[in-house]
Design a protein around this motif. Sequence first.
Motif, PDB file in Angstrom:
ATOM      1  N   VAL A   1       0.325  -1.077   0.326  1.00  0.00           N
ATOM      2  CA  VAL A   1       0.376  -0.228  -0.193  1.00  0.00           C
ATOM      3  C   VAL A   1       0.955   1.058  -0.274  1.00  0.00           C
ATOM      4  O   VAL A   1       0.868   1.867  -0.286  1.00  0.00           O
TER       5      VAL A   1
ATOM      6  N   ILE B   1       0.301   3.561  -3.082  1.00  0.00           N
ATOM      7  CA  ILE B   1      -0.715   4.421  -2.884  1.00  0.00           C
ATOM      8  C   ILE B   1       0.321   5.613  -2.378  1.00  0.00           C
ATOM      9  O   ILE B   1      -0.088   7.259  -2.658  1.00  0.00           O
ATOM     10  N   SER B   2       0.796   4.930  -1.007  1.00  0.00           N
ATOM     11  CA  SER B   2       1.042   6.980  -0.177  1.00  0.00           C
ATOM     12  C   SER B   2       2.358   6.907  -1.120  1.00  0.00           C
ATOM     13  O   SER B   2       2.277   8.629  -0.642  1.00  0.00           O
TER      14      SER B   2
ATOM     15  N   GLN C   1       1.356   9.474  -3.803  1.00  0.00           N
ATOM     16  CA  GLN C   1       0.547  10.666  -3.507  1.00  0.00           C
ATOM     17  C   GLN C   1       1.452  11.654  -2.758  1.00  0.00           C
ATOM     18  O   GLN C   1       1.071  12.781  -2.648  1.00  0.00           O
TER      19      GLN C   1
ATOM     20  N   TYR D   1      -8.227   8.054   3.281  1.00  0.00           N
ATOM     21  CA  TYR D   1      -9.577   7.983   2.150  1.00  0.00           C
ATOM     22  C   TYR D   1      -9.548   9.800   1.171  1.00  0.00           C
ATOM     23  O   TYR D   1      -8.601   9.534   0.767  1.00  0.00           O
TER      24      TYR D   1
ATOM     25  N   TYR E   1      -5.712  11.732  -0.346  1.00  0.00           N
ATOM     26  CA  TYR E   1      -5.913  11.172  -2.054  1.00  0.00           C
ATOM     27  C   TYR E   1      -5.922  12.189  -3.317  1.00  0.00           C
ATOM     28  O   TYR E   1      -7.620  12.147  -3.313  1.00  0.00           O
TER      29      TYR E   1
ATOM     30  N   TYR F   1      -5.185   2.827  -6.409  1.00  0.00           N
ATOM     31  CA  TYR F   1      -5.558   2.795  -5.465  1.00  0.00           C
ATOM     32  C   TYR F   1      -6.639   2.042  -5.348  1.00  0.00           C
ATOM     33  O   TYR F   1      -6.858   0.605  -4.101  1.00  0.00           O
TER      34      TYR F   1
ATOM     35  N   THR G   1      -4.794  -2.054  -6.079  1.00  0.00           N
ATOM     36  CA  THR G   1      -3.500  -2.040  -4.880  1.00  0.00           C
ATOM     37  C   THR G   1      -4.390  -3.047  -3.570  1.00  0.00           C
ATOM     38  O   THR G   1      -4.154  -3.992  -3.484  1.00  0.00           O
ATOM     39  N   ASN G   2      -5.649  -2.151  -3.188  1.00  0.00           N
ATOM     40  CA  ASN G   2      -6.246  -2.467  -2.435  1.00  0.00           C
ATOM     41  C   ASN G   2      -6.577  -4.355  -2.918  1.00  0.00           C
ATOM     42  O   ASN G   2      -7.000  -4.920  -2.214  1.00  0.00           O
TER      43      ASN G   2
ATOM     44  N   TYR H   1      -9.561  -0.141   3.268  1.00  0.00           N
ATOM     45  CA  TYR H   1     -10.137   0.312   2.140  1.00  0.00           C
ATOM     46  C   TYR H   1     -10.238   2.178   2.613  1.00  0.00           C
ATOM     47  O   TYR H   1      -9.390   3.103   1.784  1.00  0.00           O
TER      48      TYR H   1
ATOM     49  N   PRO I   1      -5.474   3.354   3.961  1.00  0.00           N
ATOM     50  CA  PRO I   1      -4.934   2.662   3.727  1.00  0.00           C
ATOM     51  C   PRO I   1      -4.343   1.771   4.563  1.00  0.00           C
ATOM     52  O   PRO I   1      -3.296   0.842   4.323  1.00  0.00           O
TER      53      PRO I   1
ATOM     54  N   PRO J   1      -9.296   9.519  -3.779  1.00  0.00           N
ATOM     55  CA  PRO J   1      -9.282   9.107  -5.017  1.00  0.00           C
ATOM     56  C   PRO J   1     -10.310   9.032  -6.215  1.00  0.00           C
ATOM     57  O   PRO J   1     -10.782   8.961  -7.941  1.00  0.00           O
TER      58      PRO J   1
END
Lengths: 587, 184
Positions: free
Chosen positions: A194, A198-199, A202, A227, A230, A247, A250-251, A406, A409, A480
């Motif tokens: 994650v 994702i992070s 960002q 959440y 993002y 996002y 990846t989840n 979700y 994250p 997102p």
Amino acid sequence: MSGRIPLEEESIHLLHQDDGYSEYGSGNNVIRRTSTRRRSTVPGLSDVDYMRRSRYRQFYTEARSNDTGQLYQGDGGRYQDRGSVKESINFHLHFLQSCREQPWPMRQKIQAAEQAREFLRLQTGRLDTIDSFQHRQLQAVRETSRKANDTIFSLSIWKGKIKKIEAYFGTGVSSYFVFLRTLLWLNLVMGVLVFCFISLPQVLIGDGTVLNATFGLDFVQNTIFFYGFYDSSRYVGSADYMLPLAYFMTNLVVILYCVISIVMRMSVKYKKTKKTGTTEDYPFSWRLFCSWDHSVTTREGVKEKISAIRTDFKVGDTSSSTSPVDVTTGNDSLCCWETVVGEEIFKVVLLDIAASILAVLGTDALRACLVKCLGLTQKLGYGEFSIATSVLELIYGQGLIWLGLYFSPLLPLIAVVKLVILFYYRYYMAKLTNVPPQKMFRASRSGNFYLALLLTTLLLCLIPVALAVIVIPPSRDCGPFRALDHVYDVLLQEIGVLPTWLQDTINIILSPAVFVPVIIILILVILYYRAQASSYRDVIADLRMQLHFERSEGKRKVFAAAAKRGQIKKEEKPVDNSALVELPEEP
Amino acid sequence: MGGSDSKFDEQELEDYQELTYFTKKEILHVHKRFTQLAPDLVEVDKNATLPQDKIMMLPELRVNPFKDRICKVFSSSGDGSMSFEDFLDMMSVFSDNAPKNVKVEYAFRIYDFDEDDMISSNDLKEVIDRLTGEQRLGEEDMQQLIDNIFSEVDLDGDENLSYAEFEHVMSKAPDFTNSFRIRL
């Protein structure tokens, strides 16, 4: 040397055998001498007869190919090779592979393996390319798996501490710590995935402010933990990173990884135990032969274990209980509701950590204080480490993580921190305040049960998240997916860019015309396997009854015969004819 | 890890890896622990044979009620003394990766106190004694337990457990693999 048959090709055979030694070789070349060393311990029985009679005949491996009889006796026997070259090569290959499992001393195994290898070396000129290819494949697979095991061995953390726990508490309690470690790795992988996909993107290339990890309640949604932080543009930043898609995917990948990881662990465990049923088939024998936990290596631990075993022998029956798992969800229909949900779950996770810590303080620690200070060791005693409760706490905590993944994250990373703290906390608390459980803990059966429960928790926690993703439209203000009507549109968008033929194929696969028959077929397959399993279970039950009947009937006959001869006076046992059943036909 | 490869050559390590359930690192670790039992003896001969009392000083065996039987069973010379290869063999059988059938085979030998290839009621009595420690189980309770066991397992009614009967029982025992394990 009797029985030696002239061989078609050059091979190693037994040249000479006398009182203590066997010589192997070919022609005039002696390759190996091994000593036969199984002395008879039964008075009156010669060594040779003893070896023949005893189970140590396993020193001699027998392998028969289809129509030729090949006997390879590794120690003091005859080696006849009437079969073809290919068959004998296969036999030697098979022998090499199974050498490890033979109950021989190491030296003997090495010599036997060396012999088999020499034979193969002599035959390499005549080896089929296919056979040697297969053999080399097998070797390559073994090499890679060994290297993988080596890495896993070095990566395994907390080995020393878990061993210390085992030394006093035994395998049952240590299984909690092993389970904790498993969850740690699971969450670590989740968190790293994650974070990387994702992070980090960002933070690096997004519009928002750099890492603002406050734990206050006001601006919480402005951190990477939630959440709302993002970006929602399809292509983010100068690198054109597709953040919303990342996002979503990846989840998905993380959940898939968890499912696969848990299922694989379960299958490995299942293969090891290979249970045929949940019934206690042989309670007394199992109690006697399986009670001793060889991992217990401290004097006090041994004392505790012996006391537990003695109680177990006297009582003759044990039971274990489990408590139900409570999973709650929450939902809000405010703007940026995903962040709100994420916050709530975040709070529950923190609460869970606090509860775990306080629970131990309030129960075991308090009890230990009372016992120590008031000298109540005899009357009250220290608390037992309750394995079931502790493991279920872990599963509950993990369920929260999956539930909140979700919406928040980076929750797995929080879980990693929590698990590390919990490990050391429970470890030192156990050493200071706990004694091993007196009830025999059926570690292996519970192990699979806990994994199954973990998997069930995962699937159950997916349901609310899946509902949220599919049914509830994403917030307009944050996150997102704010630009989309449905979250899954992010995927459909990308499919829309694919070439037409691919799009059409996907549409066909996902259409009801294909979907429904596939589901029906899957259901039928499941039903078929269930029916087969249940019929096997019936056959086993019948066979068991038959076995029991044979045993008791046989005994009855022996006693009746003896009674007739007037040696024993015993009451005639009534024969239960209903136990004799016919085996059902094959389905 | 700290173990150096210089003690063993490639072929030896290959052999050991092929014939035990250990990886190279684990084998070197086992050798390290073996050396700690009698450093001066093992320095001279890496496959030195150590007497039984030295082996039983291993922390993992020291308080095991069956330590003497374990040493006897894995000793290739039959008197309880073990070479490094015997020691490696023993730890391999007791390791996580050893399959059940191997463990069952050696468990049978360990429980067969009089080494007559049968577990008789005297053997069972000895096992029970070792498992119940100083406060022995009463004579009645012990006899009851032995009778129960024979009625469960003794298929041919000869008041003796043959290997076949023992294997038959243990093959379905779910807790056996977990408990028949020593980690170095």
